[in-house]
Design an enzyme around this catalytic site. Structure first.
Site, PDB file in Angstrom:
ATOM      1  N   SER A 131     153.356  36.885  87.951  1.00 26.02           N
ATOM      2  CA  SER A 131     152.905  37.599  86.768  1.00 26.02           C
ATOM      3  C   SER A 131     151.611  38.326  87.108  1.00 26.02           C
ATOM      4  O   SER A 131     151.502  38.965  88.163  1.00 26.02           O
ATOM      5  CB  SER A 131     152.726  36.617  85.600  1.00 26.02           C
ATOM      6  OG  SER A 131     152.291  37.274  84.437  1.00 26.02           O
ATOM      7  N   TYR A 145     152.906  48.077  81.674  1.00 27.48           N
ATOM      8  CA  TYR A 145     152.845  47.042  82.710  1.00 27.48           C
ATOM      9  C   TYR A 145     152.407  45.714  82.101  1.00 27.48           C
ATOM     10  O   TYR A 145     153.029  44.666  82.341  1.00 27.48           O
ATOM     11  CB  TYR A 145     151.872  47.455  83.817  1.00 27.48           C
ATOM     12  CG  TYR A 145     151.715  46.413  84.902  1.00 27.48           C
ATOM     13  CD1 TYR A 145     152.677  46.268  85.893  1.00 27.48           C
ATOM     14  CD2 TYR A 145     150.595  45.578  84.940  1.00 27.48           C
ATOM     15  CE1 TYR A 145     152.542  45.314  86.891  1.00 27.48           C
ATOM     16  CE2 TYR A 145     150.451  44.625  85.923  1.00 27.48           C
ATOM     17  CZ  TYR A 145     151.421  44.488  86.900  1.00 27.48           C
ATOM     18  OH  TYR A 145     151.285  43.530  87.877  1.00 27.48           O
ATOM     19  N   LYS A 149     154.528  42.058  81.725  1.00 25.08           N
ATOM     20  CA  LYS A 149     154.054  40.764  82.210  1.00 25.08           C
ATOM     21  C   LYS A 149     153.906  39.763  81.067  1.00 25.08           C
ATOM     22  O   LYS A 149     154.156  38.566  81.243  1.00 25.08           O
ATOM     23  CB  LYS A 149     152.728  40.937  82.955  1.00 25.08           C
ATOM     24  CG  LYS A 149     152.858  41.717  84.258  1.00 25.08           C
ATOM     25  CD  LYS A 149     153.835  41.069  85.229  1.00 25.08           C
ATOM     26  CE  LYS A 149     153.885  41.790  86.573  1.00 25.08           C
ATOM     27  NZ  LYS A 149     154.843  41.161  87.513  1.00 25.08           N
TER      28      LYS A 149
END
Length: 269
Positions: A131, A145, A149
């Site tokens: 992660s 992004y 995650k």
């Protein structure tokens, strides 16, 4: 069947994946590295490379079947392949967002679905999902992004509850910015920045400065090795700064965290 532990790692051609594959092989693991094109990868002693595109169901299934035919088992699955994207959320097209999620969320999901049946049958296994600190913190101009995650973290925690009774666990490895091609060469949204131009450039410049002094892929690889060999812990920040950020997120007042983040990313207030 050999007692040597079998590790599968995606995105093994460079960066964290390459460093982890090399370190794990040096420490006695039987490593299978998943890459898009094995012919373009430099050989690593103790590592066997195979073709996998984590965006394609058939490619993933074929890769995992190949590993099982060669090794007979998968002890550790490391979902490391990932992509990044810089740009304002408003300017991000649906297609750009889908590309990020297809690799960063659905990629691990495809790998998990392919590898998990053999782990359940063996009643043994560890899944390490790479992660980021952006999996628990926001980041301006990295919204998609960070979102991917955050999604990976939710999937991982839910999955861990589901598979624990089969003696399979999930680890979230959470590096901060790392000095790799992923961070240095991150893609940018195609639409013009427009009203976001000044602040976006200031923030991106701040991020790039941080990357220059960021931990090396080898430091993150060492954390992966420790996660495999050490006592189980779900969330494992990789490095001192990541650990500090994790603690600040948990214990600092939300307003203080907000102000600190804005200062870090170059916002005036």
């Amino acid at each position: 069947m050999s007692n040597q532990k079998v590790v599968v790692i995606t995105g093994a051609s460079s960066g964290i994946g390459e460093a982890a594959a090399r370190l794990l092989a040096q420490n006695g693991f039987k490593v299978f590295g998943g890459v898009r094109n094995p012919n373009r990868v430099s050989s690593i002693p103790g590592v066997r490379f195979g073709t996998v595109d984590v965006n394609d169901d058939t490619s993933v299934a074929n890769f995992v079947e190949w590993v099982l035919s060669e090794a007979g088992k998968i002890d550790v699955l490391i979902n490391n392949a990932g992509v990044s994207l810089l740009g304002p959320v408003e300017n991000t097209s649906t297609a750009e967002a889908q590309r990020v999620f297809d690799t960063n969320v659905f990629g691990p999901l495809r790998m998990i679905r392919a590898a998990l049946p053999s782990m359940r049958a063996a009643r043994s296994g560890l899944i390490i999902n790479v992660s980021s600190v952006l999996g628990f913190l926001p980041a301006p101009f990295m919204g998609l992004y960070a979102s991917s995650k955050h999604a990976l973290e939710g999937l991982s925690e839910s999955l861990d509850h589901e598979i624990r009774e089969f003696n399979v666990r999930v680890v979230l490895l959470e590096p901060t910015f790392t000095n790799t091609k992923l961070d240095v060469n991150a893609a940018h949204t195609e639409a013009p920045l427009g009203v976001y131009e000044r602040q976006a450039y200031a923030t991106i410049e701040t991020v790039q400065d941080q990357i220059k002094s960021a931990p090396s892929p080898q430091a993150v690889a060492a954390k992966i090795l420790a996660a495999i060999n050490g006592p189980y812990q779900m969330r494992q920040p990789a490095g001192g700064q990541a650990t500090l950020l994790s603690r600040l997120r948990r214990f600092m007042p939300a307003n203080a965290v907000d102000k600190s983040l804005r200062k870090t990313f170059g916002f005036g207030r």
